[in-house]
Design an enzyme around this catalytic site. Structure first.
Site, mmCIF file in Angstrom:
data_model
loop_
_atom_site.group_PDB
_atom_site.id
_atom_site.type_symbol
_atom_site.label_atom_id
_atom_site.label_comp_id
_atom_site.label_asym_id
_atom_site.label_seq_id
_atom_site.Cartn_x
_atom_site.Cartn_y
_atom_site.Cartn_z
ATOM 1 N N GLU A 1 -49.748 -44.294 37.151
ATOM 2 C CA GLU A 1 -49.921 -45.446 38.057
ATOM 3 C C GLU A 1 -51.016 -46.380 37.550
ATOM 4 O OE1 GLU A 1 -50.139 -42.446 41.229
ATOM 5 O OE2 GLU A 1 -48.810 -43.763 42.377
ATOM 6 N N GLY B 1 -51.295 -40.226 39.029
ATOM 7 C CA GLY B 1 -52.201 -41.379 39.146
ATOM 8 C C GLY B 1 -52.527 -42.006 37.803
ATOM 9 N N GLU C 1 -45.658 -35.810 41.358
ATOM 10 C CA GLU C 1 -46.247 -35.538 42.671
ATOM 11 C C GLU C 1 -45.385 -34.630 43.539
ATOM 12 O OE1 GLU C 1 -46.295 -38.464 41.168
ATOM 13 O OE2 GLU C 1 -48.276 -39.375 41.376
ATOM 14 N N ALA D 1 -54.451 -38.030 39.630
ATOM 15 C CA ALA D 1 -55.559 -37.972 40.568
ATOM 16 C C ALA D 1 -56.070 -36.538 40.540
ATOM 17 C CB ALA D 1 -55.079 -38.346 41.961
HETATM 18 C C1 HXC Z 1 -57.649 -31.973 38.430
HETATM 19 C C2 HXC Z 1 -56.875 -31.351 36.360
HETATM 20 C C3 HXC Z 1 -55.760 -32.207 36.492
HETATM 21 C C4 HXC Z 1 -55.666 -32.995 37.684
HETATM 22 C C5 HXC Z 1 -55.609 -31.202 34.597
HETATM 23 N N1 HXC Z 1 -56.742 -30.739 35.187
HETATM 24 N N2 HXC Z 1 -55.004 -32.087 35.376
HETATM 25 N N3 HXC Z 1 -57.799 -31.224 37.322
HETATM 26 N N4 HXC Z 1 -56.625 -32.821 38.630
HETATM 27 N N5 HXC Z 1 -54.668 -33.862 37.894
HETATM 28 C C6 HXC Z 1 -57.690 -29.756 34.653
HETATM 29 C C7 HXC Z 1 -57.132 -28.335 34.738
HETATM 30 O O1 HXC Z 1 -57.341 -27.796 36.034
HETATM 31 C C8 HXC Z 1 -57.955 -27.622 33.687
HETATM 32 O O2 HXC Z 1 -59.238 -27.355 34.216
HETATM 33 C C9 HXC Z 1 -58.127 -28.692 32.619
HETATM 34 O O3 HXC Z 1 -57.888 -29.959 33.273
HETATM 35 C C10 HXC Z 1 -57.135 -28.559 31.489
HETATM 36 O O4 HXC Z 1 -55.834 -28.499 32.035
HETATM 37 P P1 HXC Z 1 -54.802 -27.322 31.713
HETATM 38 O O5 HXC Z 1 -53.822 -27.286 32.824
HETATM 39 O O6 HXC Z 1 -55.524 -26.057 31.406
HETATM 40 O O7 HXC Z 1 -54.129 -27.880 30.369
HETATM 41 P P2 HXC Z 1 -52.650 -27.646 29.858
HETATM 42 O O8 HXC Z 1 -52.242 -26.198 30.062
HETATM 43 O O9 HXC Z 1 -52.598 -28.201 28.477
HETATM 44 O O10 HXC Z 1 -51.713 -28.514 30.810
HETATM 45 C C11 HXC Z 1 -51.860 -29.924 30.824
HETATM 46 C C12 HXC Z 1 -51.096 -30.507 32.038
HETATM 47 C C13 HXC Z 1 -51.576 -29.814 33.323
HETATM 48 C C14 HXC Z 1 -49.587 -30.301 31.839
HETATM 49 C C15 HXC Z 1 -51.384 -32.017 32.065
HETATM 50 O O11 HXC Z 1 -53.002 -29.852 33.359
HETATM 51 C C16 HXC Z 1 -51.068 -30.446 34.575
HETATM 52 O O12 HXC Z 1 -49.902 -30.247 34.948
HETATM 53 N N6 HXC Z 1 -51.938 -31.173 35.286
HETATM 54 C C17 HXC Z 1 -51.598 -31.784 36.559
HETATM 55 C C18 HXC Z 1 -50.721 -32.982 36.368
HETATM 56 C C19 HXC Z 1 -50.311 -33.597 37.708
HETATM 57 O O13 HXC Z 1 -49.653 -32.932 38.516
HETATM 58 N N7 HXC Z 1 -50.724 -34.829 37.942
HETATM 59 C C20 HXC Z 1 -50.430 -35.526 39.199
HETATM 60 C C21 HXC Z 1 -51.525 -35.255 40.161
HETATM 61 S S1 HXC Z 1 -51.146 -35.928 41.748
HETATM 62 P P3 HXC Z 1 -59.954 -25.921 33.958
HETATM 63 O O14 HXC Z 1 -61.224 -26.037 34.753
HETATM 64 O O15 HXC Z 1 -59.011 -24.885 34.450
HETATM 65 O O16 HXC Z 1 -60.159 -25.900 32.476
HETATM 66 C C22 HXC Z 1 -51.485 -37.530 41.623
HETATM 67 C C23 HXC Z 1 -51.259 -38.322 42.900
HETATM 68 C C24 HXC Z 1 -51.771 -39.709 42.835
HETATM 69 O O17 HXC Z 1 -51.884 -38.052 40.637
HETATM 70 C C25 HXC Z 1 -51.793 -40.350 44.189
HETATM 71 C C26 HXC Z 1 -52.817 -39.766 45.100
HETATM 72 C C27 HXC Z 1 -53.035 -40.592 46.353
#
Ligand code: HXC
Length: 257
Positions: free
Chosen positions: A114, A111, A134, A66
């Site tokens: 999911e 997400g 998460e 998400a």
């Molecule tokens: C918003 C995201 C994102 C996310 C990546 N980006 N994941 N933006 N939400 N979930 C964006 C980054 O901010 C970045 O934007 C660009 O995508 C590239 O990501 P990087 O981090 O620079 O890439 P990298 O270093 O290769 O790392 C990849 C990654 C990392 C390991 C996947 O991006 C990451 O850890 N992302 C978050 C993963 C996560 O925690 N997902 C769960 C979310 S919570 P910019 O603008 O800086 O280039 C969830 C809850 C669901 O899903 C339920 C809710 C009710």
């Protein structure tokens, strides 16, 4: 790719939806979820639909979760609404009458995992990375992960993944039953072709009945579920696919469904 949030390709009733926010690793924000819901609503009623495939744009991610930036400032009530929006959309996906497949072509986190779990099965490229991270953000899965993940991989493995937040590579995802197959990313288009051929050659009503029997049966006790199977099996004999399928076998020719 154009600027559409979700690209749609229809190949002989096999519809591929591509989440198209590659710069944000296809993170699911409200706009993407709204568009996904709209498209699934259209597909629910589409005649000739054979299967729905979901994938992510680019070579790096299926869906990295998400949208964290959008979620950051939400109040508890707003978070509840956001989760409910996704749950309703994923339910639509899950209850489509045709097989749904996640083509996981990279990061499949939070997400995103999911979303893959709301599909009937998943295939992964060998660079795919899965996880429910998460807890690293101070929350828990909110798009169904705490419920669909244990049903897919068992409660113990789901607890491992949801409490440690650790990442799982494609080989482990295959081993724990999170995905059905792993292939090189370059082989995913060939898999779509293979699926199109396989599903295209099968009786569409029989395919839908098989999905219905398994999905509806899983929510029932075994005896009721077996009765459901019998009803659906018998119903196959009321349509025109069964005479054609069995006659084709006897006549040593390919069925024409
Ligand atoms: C918003 C995201 C994102 C996310 C990546 N980006 N994941 N933006 N939400 N979930 C964006 C980054 O901010 C970045 O934007 C660009 O995508 C590239 O990501 P990087 O981090 O620079 O890439 P990298 O270093 O290769 O790392 C990849 C990654 C990392 C390991 C996947 O991006 C990451 O850890 N992302 C978050 C993963 C996560 O925690 N997902 C769960 C979310 S919570 P910019 O603008 O800086 O280039 C969830 C809850 C669901 O899903 C339920 C809710 C009710």
């Amino acid at each position: 790719m154009s600027e559409q949030l979700i690209e749609v390709v229809d190949q002989a009733g096999i519809v591929t939806l591509t989440i198209n926010r590659p710069k944000a690793l296809n993170a699911l924000n409200s706009a993407v979820l709204t568009e996904l819901d709209r498209l699934l609503g259209e597909l629910q009623a589409r005649e000739g639909l054979r299967a729905v495939l979901i994938t992510g744009a680019g070579e790096k991610a299926f869906v990295a979760g998400a949208d964290i930036a959008e979620m950051r400032d939400k109040t508890p009530e707003e978070a509840r609404c956001f989760a409910r929006q996704a749950l309703a959309t994923f339910k639509r996906l899950e209850t489509l009458p045709v097989p749904t497949v996640a083509l996981v072509n990279g990061f499949c986190l939070g997400g995103g995992c999911e979303l893959a779990l709301a599909c009937d099965w998943a295939v992964a490229s060998d660079n795919a990375i899965f996880g429910q991270p998460e807890v690293l953000l101070g929350v828990i899965p909110g798009f169904g992960g705490t419920q669909r993940l244990p049903r897919r991989v068992g409660p113990s493995m789901a607890l491992d993944l949801c409490t440690t937040g650790r990442k799982v590579d494609a080989a482990e995802a295959l081993r724990i039953g999170l995905v059905n197959r792993v292939m090189a990313q370059s082989e995913l288009p060939a898999y779509v072709e293979e699926l199109t051929k396989q599903l295209g050659g099968n009786g569409p009503a029989a395919v839908r009945a098989a999905k219905q029997a398994i999905h509806d049966g899983m929510d029932q006790d075994l005896e009721s579920a077996l009765a459901l199977e019998t009803s659906l099996f018998a119903l196959c004999f009321a349509g025109d696919e069964q005479p054609e399928g069995m006659s084709a076998f006897v006549d040593k020719r390919k069925p024409n469904f």
